[in-house]
Design an enzyme around this catalytic site. Sequence first.
Site, PDB file in Angstrom:
ATOM      1  N   TRP A  28       0.817  -1.226   0.000  1.00 16.18           N
ATOM      2  CA  TRP A  28       0.000   0.000   0.000  1.00 16.18           C
ATOM      3  C   TRP A  28       0.848   1.273   0.000  1.00 16.18           C
ATOM      4  O   TRP A  28       0.330   2.363  -0.156  1.00 16.18           O
ATOM      5  CB  TRP A  28      -0.911   0.022   1.234  1.00 16.18           C
ATOM      6  CG  TRP A  28      -1.976  -1.027   1.250  1.00 16.18           C
ATOM      7  CD1 TRP A  28      -2.080  -2.120   0.437  1.00 16.18           C
ATOM      8  CD2 TRP A  28      -3.110  -1.080   2.126  1.00 16.18           C
ATOM      9  NE1 TRP A  28      -3.204  -2.854   0.763  1.00 16.18           N
ATOM     10  CE2 TRP A  28      -3.853  -2.231   1.802  1.00 16.18           C
ATOM     11  CE3 TRP A  28      -3.562  -0.267   3.168  1.00 16.18           C
ATOM     12  CZ2 TRP A  28      -5.025  -2.587   2.463  1.00 16.18           C
ATOM     13  CZ3 TRP A  28      -4.727  -0.624   3.837  1.00 16.18           C
ATOM     14  CH2 TRP A  28      -5.455  -1.765   3.478  1.00 16.18           C
ATOM     15  N   LYS A  29       2.140   1.137   0.255  1.00 17.49           N
ATOM     16  CA  LYS A  29       3.039   2.300   0.323  1.00 17.49           C
ATOM     17  C   LYS A  29       2.472   3.356   1.286  1.00 17.49           C
ATOM     18  O   LYS A  29       1.819   2.989   2.258  1.00 17.49           O
ATOM     19  CB  LYS A  29       3.293   2.852  -1.083  1.00 17.49           C
ATOM     20  CG  LYS A  29       3.797   1.746  -2.032  1.00 17.49           C
ATOM     21  CD  LYS A  29       4.362   2.252  -3.317  1.00 17.49           C
ATOM     22  CE  LYS A  29       4.806   1.063  -4.166  1.00 17.49           C
ATOM     23  NZ  LYS A  29       5.407   1.458  -5.425  1.00 17.49           N
ATOM     24  N   GLU A  89      11.671  -6.305  -8.965  1.00 20.31           N
ATOM     25  CA  GLU A  89      10.928  -5.089  -9.306  1.00 20.31           C
ATOM     26  C   GLU A  89      11.847  -4.126 -10.060  1.00 20.31           C
ATOM     27  O   GLU A  89      12.586  -3.366  -9.436  1.00 20.31           O
ATOM     28  CB  GLU A  89      10.437  -4.397  -8.030  1.00 20.31           C
ATOM     29  CG  GLU A  89       9.463  -5.212  -7.219  1.00 20.31           C
ATOM     30  CD  GLU A  89       8.550  -4.324  -6.360  1.00 20.31           C
ATOM     31  OE1 GLU A  89       7.334  -4.484  -6.470  1.00 20.31           O
ATOM     32  OE2 GLU A  89       9.065  -3.470  -5.609  1.00 20.31           O
ATOM     33  N   GLY A 110       1.587  -2.568  -6.497  1.00 21.57           N
ATOM     34  CA  GLY A 110       1.528  -1.258  -5.840  1.00 21.57           C
ATOM     35  C   GLY A 110       0.183  -0.601  -6.129  1.00 21.57           C
ATOM     36  O   GLY A 110      -0.847  -0.961  -5.549  1.00 21.57           O
ATOM     37  N   GLY A 111       0.176   0.329  -7.060  1.00 23.29           N
ATOM     38  CA  GLY A 111      -1.016   1.142  -7.355  1.00 23.29           C
ATOM     39  C   GLY A 111      -2.323   0.357  -7.453  1.00 23.29           C
ATOM     40  O   GLY A 111      -3.344   0.765  -6.898  1.00 23.29           O
TER      41      GLY A 111
HETATM   42  P1  13P Z   1       3.304  -0.257  -8.910  1.00 21.88           P
HETATM   43  O1  13P Z   1       2.463  -1.487  -9.075  1.00 21.88           O
HETATM   44  O2  13P Z   1       2.516   0.956  -8.510  1.00 21.88           O
HETATM   45  O3  13P Z   1       4.170  -0.020 -10.113  1.00 21.88           O
HETATM   46  O4  13P Z   1       4.296  -0.516  -7.679  1.00 21.88           O
HETATM   47  C1  13P Z   1       5.035  -1.684  -7.628  1.00 21.88           C
HETATM   48  C2  13P Z   1       5.738  -1.764  -6.319  1.00 21.88           C
HETATM   49  O5  13P Z   1       6.647  -0.999  -6.049  1.00 21.88           O
HETATM   50  C3  13P Z   1       5.293  -2.761  -5.353  1.00 21.88           C
HETATM   51  O6  13P Z   1       6.162  -2.850  -4.277  1.00 21.88           O
END
Ligand code: 13P
Length: 256
Positions: A10-11, A169, A236-237
Amino acid sequence: MPKKIIAGNWKMFKTNPEAVRLVKQLNQKLKRSPAKKSSVVIFPPFTALSKVSDELKGSKIETGAQNLFWEEEGAYTGEVSAKMIKSTGAKWVIIGHSERRQYFKEEEKIINRKIKIALLNKLKVIFCVGETLEMREQNLTKDIVINQVEWGLKGLLPEHLKNLVIAYEPVWAIGTGKTATPKQAQEIHALIRDILVPLFNEKTSRNMTILYGGSVKPNNAAGLFAQKDIDGALVGGACLKADSFYRIIKAGEKSF
Ligand code: 13P
């Protein structure tokens, strides 16, 4: 066979009420139609970790933290220890994420210390590696990934790796909408699996879960999951909405 995992990072998103709302929606969807082929793990911010873990008691969704400190405890203002994370009910932690490498100058030695303290405290680890665009353009991708894996896992034994998952990643694919093609991702996943043989052994390599992360969306997940060495995703997003995260989980049900 490596375990399949769909993880949601979720950052720095979601206040506590927003976090509870999201996790309720996701839980409802998974209750109606459970994931049978993969495990689902979510990584809310520290502030929501207890609440979200409580909300998920009795469900199959596991929780984890996005970071931890490398000491057991002490005068480290603002930091969070492995034991504190465990006490929320969380079972996992992400270590070595490119955003921590980039903005907080986390280097290989720090990452290695964090992995060791996490495993010592029986937290399961998602260990992230990946090259920047500049490195890829200079044809350094393989060297960089090999170096990150070797450093990150220094001093560990095969039995420790049962509680560790690797996430590839590529930095240029994170949050950019530019996913690695299934072929590009597969190439590096296979490389990671290969280097685990001399570092550890054949069995560890064969059983290692290797996730792909970087702009994974419902419409590209199946193509990635169809690759031989891709065992799931670190999203992520697209994990910030129950519907899109659930659709990625469903893509796993079809492809694994
Ligand atoms: P996104 O899916 O937003 O590109 O992010 C990937 C990520 O950093 C998951 O840790």
